[in-house]
Scaffold this active site. Sequence first.
Site, PDB file in Angstrom:
ATOM      1  N   ILE A 154       0.815  -1.163  -0.058  1.00 46.00           N
ATOM      2  CA  ILE A 154       0.031  -0.210  -0.109  1.00 46.00           C
ATOM      3  C   ILE A 154       0.867   1.338  -0.067  1.00 46.00           C
ATOM      4  O   ILE A 154       0.636   2.214  -0.751  1.00 46.00           O
ATOM      5  CB  ILE A 154      -0.906   0.063   1.454  1.00 46.00           C
ATOM      6  N   ASP A 173      10.800   2.191   7.057  1.00 50.06           N
ATOM      7  CA  ASP A 173      10.432   0.862   7.150  1.00 50.06           C
ATOM      8  C   ASP A 173      11.927   0.077   7.531  1.00 50.06           C
ATOM      9  O   ASP A 173      12.935   0.344   6.818  1.00 50.06           O
ATOM     10  CB  ASP A 173      10.097   0.427   5.717  1.00 50.06           C
ATOM     11  N   THR A 231      -4.448   5.141   7.587  1.00 47.91           N
ATOM     12  CA  THR A 231      -5.411   4.132   6.949  1.00 47.91           C
ATOM     13  C   THR A 231      -4.937   2.664   7.428  1.00 47.91           C
ATOM     14  O   THR A 231      -5.502   1.762   6.542  1.00 47.91           O
ATOM     15  CB  THR A 231      -5.432   4.288   5.392  1.00 47.91           C
ATOM     16  N   SER A 232      -4.284   2.626   8.328  1.00 48.91           N
ATOM     17  CA  SER A 232      -3.671   1.294   8.407  1.00 48.91           C
ATOM     18  C   SER A 232      -4.302   0.634   9.638  1.00 48.91           C
ATOM     19  O   SER A 232      -5.309  -0.292   9.395  1.00 48.91           O
ATOM     20  CB  SER A 232      -2.023   1.342   8.733  1.00 48.91           C
ATOM     21  N   ARG A 233      -4.021   0.844  10.853  1.00 42.19           N
ATOM     22  CA  ARG A 233      -4.707   0.256  12.141  1.00 42.19           C
ATOM     23  C   ARG A 233      -4.786   1.260  13.004  1.00 42.19           C
ATOM     24  O   ARG A 233      -3.879   1.868  13.357  1.00 42.19           O
ATOM     25  CB  ARG A 233      -4.141  -0.930  12.598  1.00 42.19           C
ATOM     26  N   GLU A 262     -12.304   0.995  17.211  1.00 37.23           N
ATOM     27  CA  GLU A 262     -13.385   0.931  16.224  1.00 37.23           C
ATOM     28  C   GLU A 262     -14.381  -0.138  16.035  1.00 37.23           C
ATOM     29  O   GLU A 262     -15.386  -0.250  15.626  1.00 37.23           O
ATOM     30  CB  GLU A 262     -12.528   1.046  14.701  1.00 37.23           C
TER      31      GLU A 262
HETATM   32  P1  NAI Z   1       2.644  -4.831   3.417  1.00 34.74           P
HETATM   33  O1  NAI Z   1       3.060  -6.227   4.357  1.00 34.74           O
HETATM   34  O2  NAI Z   1       2.851  -5.161   2.029  1.00 34.74           O
HETATM   35  O3  NAI Z   1       3.663  -3.766   4.022  1.00 34.74           O
HETATM   36  C1  NAI Z   1       3.493  -3.235   5.414  1.00 34.74           C
HETATM   37  C2  NAI Z   1       5.122  -2.869   5.473  1.00 34.74           C
HETATM   38  O4  NAI Z   1       5.217  -2.295   6.786  1.00 34.74           O
HETATM   39  C3  NAI Z   1       6.289  -3.821   5.214  1.00 34.74           C
HETATM   40  O5  NAI Z   1       7.223  -3.021   4.412  1.00 34.74           O
HETATM   41  C4  NAI Z   1       7.065  -3.794   6.788  1.00 34.74           C
HETATM   42  O6  NAI Z   1       8.381  -4.031   6.730  1.00 34.74           O
HETATM   43  C5  NAI Z   1       6.518  -2.321   7.247  1.00 34.74           C
HETATM   44  N1  NAI Z   1       6.533  -2.270   8.602  1.00 34.74           N
HETATM   45  C6  NAI Z   1       6.855  -3.123   9.751  1.00 34.74           C
HETATM   46  N2  NAI Z   1       7.098  -2.584  10.838  1.00 34.74           N
HETATM   47  C7  NAI Z   1       7.292  -1.301  10.592  1.00 34.74           C
HETATM   48  C8  NAI Z   1       7.649  -0.235  11.429  1.00 34.74           C
HETATM   49  N3  NAI Z   1       7.767  -0.367  12.861  1.00 34.74           N
HETATM   50  N4  NAI Z   1       7.736   0.971  10.780  1.00 34.74           N
HETATM   51  C9  NAI Z   1       7.789   1.151   9.674  1.00 34.74           C
HETATM   52  N5  NAI Z   1       7.318   0.237   8.545  1.00 34.74           N
HETATM   53  C10 NAI Z   1       7.108  -0.954   9.137  1.00 34.74           C
HETATM   54  O7  NAI Z   1       1.236  -4.598   4.119  1.00 34.74           O
HETATM   55  P2  NAI Z   1       0.362  -3.650   3.203  1.00 34.74           P
HETATM   56  O8  NAI Z   1      -0.611  -4.681   2.122  1.00 34.74           O
HETATM   57  O9  NAI Z   1       1.028  -2.622   2.680  1.00 34.74           O
HETATM   58  O10 NAI Z   1      -0.791  -3.108   4.174  1.00 34.74           O
HETATM   59  C11 NAI Z   1      -0.270  -2.375   5.253  1.00 34.74           C
HETATM   60  C12 NAI Z   1      -1.594  -2.144   6.229  1.00 34.74           C
HETATM   61  O11 NAI Z   1      -2.702  -1.662   5.960  1.00 34.74           O
HETATM   62  C13 NAI Z   1      -2.045  -3.500   6.807  1.00 34.74           C
HETATM   63  O12 NAI Z   1      -1.335  -4.421   7.779  1.00 34.74           O
HETATM   64  C14 NAI Z   1      -3.372  -3.149   7.478  1.00 34.74           C
HETATM   65  O13 NAI Z   1      -3.160  -3.184   8.746  1.00 34.74           O
HETATM   66  C15 NAI Z   1      -3.789  -2.049   6.628  1.00 34.74           C
HETATM   67  N6  NAI Z   1      -4.868  -2.166   5.648  1.00 34.74           N
HETATM   68  C16 NAI Z   1      -5.919  -1.154   6.106  1.00 34.74           C
HETATM   69  C17 NAI Z   1      -6.998  -1.428   4.894  1.00 34.74           C
HETATM   70  C18 NAI Z   1      -7.974  -0.423   5.018  1.00 34.74           C
HETATM   71  O14 NAI Z   1      -9.326  -0.668   4.506  1.00 34.74           O
HETATM   72  N7  NAI Z   1      -7.993   0.611   5.631  1.00 34.74           N
HETATM   73  C19 NAI Z   1      -7.171  -2.279   3.943  1.00 34.74           C
HETATM   74  C20 NAI Z   1      -6.091  -3.276   4.003  1.00 34.74           C
HETATM   75  C21 NAI Z   1      -5.031  -2.964   4.706  1.00 34.74           C
END
Ligand code: NAI
Length: 328
Positions: A154, A173, A231-233, A262
């Site tokens: 994302i 990251d 938009t993450s958690r 939430e």
């Molecule tokens: P991804 O696994 O492709 O990327 C997550 C990145 O965060 C990885 O590169 C990881 O190394 C990095 N990361 C881990 N710990 C970290 C830290 N302490 N500081 C900085 N970076 C760190 O996951 P993706 O698909 O990009 O999704 C990210 C998040 O978005 C998901 O975990 C989920 O919580 C959230 N999400 C929200 C949605 C929504 O509807 N609002 C829908 C889908 C996902």
Amino acid sequence: MRIAVFSAKPYDRRFLEAAARGTHDFTWIEARLDPSTARLAEGSDAACLFVNDRADAAALEVLAAGGVKLLALRSAGFNHVDLVAAQRLGLAIGRVPAYSPEAVAEHAVALILTLNRNIHRAYNRVREGNFALDGLLGFDLHGRTVGIVGTGQIGTAFARILRGFGCRLLGHDPQENADCIALGLAYRPLEELLAEADIVSVHCPLTPATRHLMDAARLGCMRPGAMLINTSRGAILDTAAVIRALKSGRLGHLGLDVYEEEEKLFFEDLSGTVIADDVFARLLTFPNVLITGHQGFFTEEAMRAIADTTLANVARFAEMGQPLHPVA
Ligand code: NAI
């Protein structure tokens, strides 16, 4: 397979039924999974869960006792599942690692543009015949510095869009991403990124290490008046500290698609009830705060991909005893 779908909304049913084409036997359960609703899955092979289902040890024990062998998550994140308990009970877990990174990235950009140009306020003003511009002043995104915390799928999709706007890109990251570096993104330690960015957007998963990553100290590192987007958690932000930063004017704009508490609010129509969460109610009072109810994923493309991958996990589990995308 017999699949008990928890937190089943009409749109879940529409996309899952279209993807299944009659090959599975679904039980649609409107309730969220918790220890008291888990027995509704009795006799099912799989429980299909979404982000606010509470898959704690007590709920998983009831699911396993009722015959469930697979947790088919309709989400990428799995912070709502007690992984230790699932392993102890022999429950396999499948997730949807990627469905449409663009859906969430584009939503984050929608929050930025709306907040920056005060579209949420302009919309109401114009409907009331108020065409005054006072209070609507924004800034050019072109040339601004955007800090991306978490440059996975994302974060990368988001970087690609913001590059198109002519923004300077910074990232943080633990794992650097060559695609982002190719887009011109420069990696920085978190505190440095926060000190340089005009806009900070959070795209990392919620883990014990990222819970309250944006606490009072880190918010204090941000540029005065900067914009924060999550938009993450929800729990990646310390919401109480964020409110203090908004009240002091340190934080200039806040855009949220997720919120720490939430699960008591989102995905339901509560318009006729009193919101008991005072922290959330306080957030709603700020003119420079924009909240959406976890809709980043909610596009046609993403819903189709979620349904397809969820059922691919179920099919592979039925065949080989492991979902296609297991949670490690
Ligand atoms: P991804 O696994 O492709 O990327 C997550 C990145 O965060 C990885 O590169 C990881 O190394 C990095 N990361 C881990 N710990 C970290 C830290 N302490 N500081 C900085 N970076 C760190 O996951 P993706 O698909 O990009 O999704 C990210 C998040 O978005 C998901 O975990 C989920 O919580 C959230 N999400 C929200 C949605 C929504 O509807 N609002 C829908 C889908 C996902």
